[in-house]
Design a protein around this motif. Structure first.
Motif, PDB file in Angstrom:
ATOM      1  N   GLU A  78       1.841  15.320  -7.889  1.00  0.00           N
ATOM      2  CA  GLU A  78       1.342  16.681  -8.047  1.00  0.00           C
ATOM      3  C   GLU A  78       0.913  16.956  -9.480  1.00  0.00           C
ATOM      4  O   GLU A  78       0.250  17.952  -9.751  1.00  0.00           O
ATOM      5  N   GLU A  84      -3.509  10.012  -8.418  1.00  0.00           N
ATOM      6  CA  GLU A  84      -2.966   8.929  -7.603  1.00  0.00           C
ATOM      7  C   GLU A  84      -3.243   7.571  -8.227  1.00  0.00           C
ATOM      8  O   GLU A  84      -4.189   7.400  -9.003  1.00  0.00           O
ATOM      9  N   ASP A  91       5.411  11.899  -5.877  1.00  0.00           N
ATOM     10  CA  ASP A  91       5.607  12.866  -4.789  1.00  0.00           C
ATOM     11  C   ASP A  91       5.158  12.320  -3.440  1.00  0.00           C
ATOM     12  O   ASP A  91       5.500  12.888  -2.400  1.00  0.00           O
ATOM     13  N   SER A  92       4.403  11.246  -3.468  1.00  0.00           N
ATOM     14  CA  SER A  92       3.928  10.655  -2.220  1.00  0.00           C
ATOM     15  C   SER A  92       3.762   9.161  -2.420  1.00  0.00           C
ATOM     16  O   SER A  92       3.289   8.712  -3.472  1.00  0.00           O
ATOM     17  N   ARG A 129       2.397   5.832   0.048  1.00  0.00           N
ATOM     18  CA  ARG A 129       1.854   5.428   1.344  1.00  0.00           C
ATOM     19  C   ARG A 129       1.447   3.954   1.309  1.00  0.00           C
ATOM     20  O   ARG A 129       0.867   3.490   0.323  1.00  0.00           O
ATOM     21  N   HIS A 169      -2.506  10.660   2.449  1.00  0.00           N
ATOM     22  CA  HIS A 169      -1.315  11.405   2.013  1.00  0.00           C
ATOM     23  C   HIS A 169      -0.777  12.378   3.060  1.00  0.00           C
ATOM     24  O   HIS A 169       0.284  12.968   2.855  1.00  0.00           O
ATOM     25  N   GLU A 190       5.989   8.001   8.530  1.00  0.00           N
ATOM     26  CA  GLU A 190       4.766   8.522   7.915  1.00  0.00           C
ATOM     27  C   GLU A 190       4.302   7.705   6.719  1.00  0.00           C
ATOM     28  O   GLU A 190       3.160   7.825   6.283  1.00  0.00           O
ATOM     29  N   VAL A 191       5.199   6.901   6.150  1.00  0.00           N
ATOM     30  CA  VAL A 191       4.811   6.144   4.964  1.00  0.00           C
ATOM     31  C   VAL A 191       3.750   5.102   5.288  1.00  0.00           C
ATOM     32  O   VAL A 191       2.979   4.685   4.424  1.00  0.00           O
ATOM     33  N   ALA A 250       9.710   5.478   0.933  1.00  0.00           N
ATOM     34  CA  ALA A 250       9.618   6.940   0.883  1.00  0.00           C
ATOM     35  C   ALA A 250      10.826   7.557   0.203  1.00  0.00           C
ATOM     36  O   ALA A 250      10.750   8.708  -0.249  1.00  0.00           O
ATOM     37  N   ILE A 275      -1.515  16.825  -3.876  1.00  0.00           N
ATOM     38  CA  ILE A 275      -1.682  15.654  -4.738  1.00  0.00           C
ATOM     39  C   ILE A 275      -2.851  15.884  -5.702  1.00  0.00           C
ATOM     40  O   ILE A 275      -3.944  16.219  -5.297  1.00  0.00           O
ATOM     41  N   MET A 332       0.916  16.050   2.524  1.00  0.00           N
ATOM     42  CA  MET A 332       1.024  16.214   1.074  1.00  0.00           C
ATOM     43  C   MET A 332      -0.332  16.240   0.379  1.00  0.00           C
ATOM     44  O   MET A 332      -0.410  16.535  -0.816  1.00  0.00           O
TER      45      MET A 332
END
Length: 238
Positions: A208, A187, A117-118, A120, A177, A139-140, A107, A184, A180
């Protein structure tokens, strides 16, 4: 007298320079265009200069060739920059000494290096995703039921599952996500194989920027990154 009048509009120095090195004019595209245009006007409208037509066609081909050359060089530089970026992200990923630090690094430094930006990590498990031990990992990490990853990769369609998928049209991605998800716009998803007898995983990079990950982009670098990621994860899962 005619000679002096012809030379009146140009200095002796420039004239001597051109006569001694005429390639100066031949290598100057704008000067050659001006000379050809002057020659066309001198010949009149009723005469077709085939050499001039041929030169214009060759000039057009040369312009297209130069554009292609610039595009190839730009693509090469972009590919080199992408390769260096992935290599730096891999080095950051190899530093942590615990699984918790590994996830935190995804992260942090890894996401920053990849300019996303994200990020996971989705793991399929029969374990309850609300288990406090899982939530403590941050959260990841996203834990999902078996079969979730292939459904997400294919967006629920009956199509072959690919190892790397890039897309701009995002389905309901809040599960992956989190907060977020509404921001998004594109991806990259990499299906992970952790070895025989283990459920698959998936690494998801979100941006984004709707143009950062497009289906027409190459996936070789991401496939390489996913291969390294798989091997690192097998170490933590062993």
């Amino acid at each position: 007298m005619g000679e002096s009048a012809g030379a009146q509009g140009i200095s002796e120095e420039i004239r001597d320079r051109i006569l001694s090195d005429p390639e100066l004019i031949l290598e100057d595209a704008e000067m050659m265009r001006a000379l050809i245009a002057a020659n066309d006007r001198a010949m009149g409208e009723n005469i077709v200069d085939l050499r001039g037509v041929a030169m214009k066609r060759l000039e057009g081909r040369l312009d297209r060739l130069e554009d292609t050359h610039r595009s190839v060089i730009a693509a090469a530089y972009e590919n080199l920059a992408g390769t260096n970026m992935v290599h730096r992200a891999i080095l950051s990923m190899l530093d942590p000494l615990s699984f918790e630090d590994f996830l935190a690094g995804l992260a942090g430094p890894v996401a920053e290096t990849l300019r996303v930006d994200s990020i996971r990590l989705v793991l399929e498990s029969v374990q309850n995703p609300d288990d406090p031990a899982i939530r403590r990992l941050g959260e990841v990490l996203c834990v999902a039921e078996p079969g979730f990853i292939d459904d997400y990769l294919t967006a629920g369609r009956n199509v072959p599952v690919r190892t790397v998928v890039l897309r701009q049209a995002i389905p309901d991605s809040a599960r992956v996500h989190g907060a977020m998800a509404e921001h998004i716009r594109s991806e990259a998803m990499m299906r992970l194989d952790f070895g025989k007898g283990r459920l698959p995983g998936m690494l998801v990079l979100g941006s984004e920027d709707p143009h950062q990950f497009r289906p027409t982009h190459g996936t070789d670098l991401l496939a390489f990154f996913a291969g390294v990621f798989e091997r690192v994860m097998r170490r933590w899962l062993s």
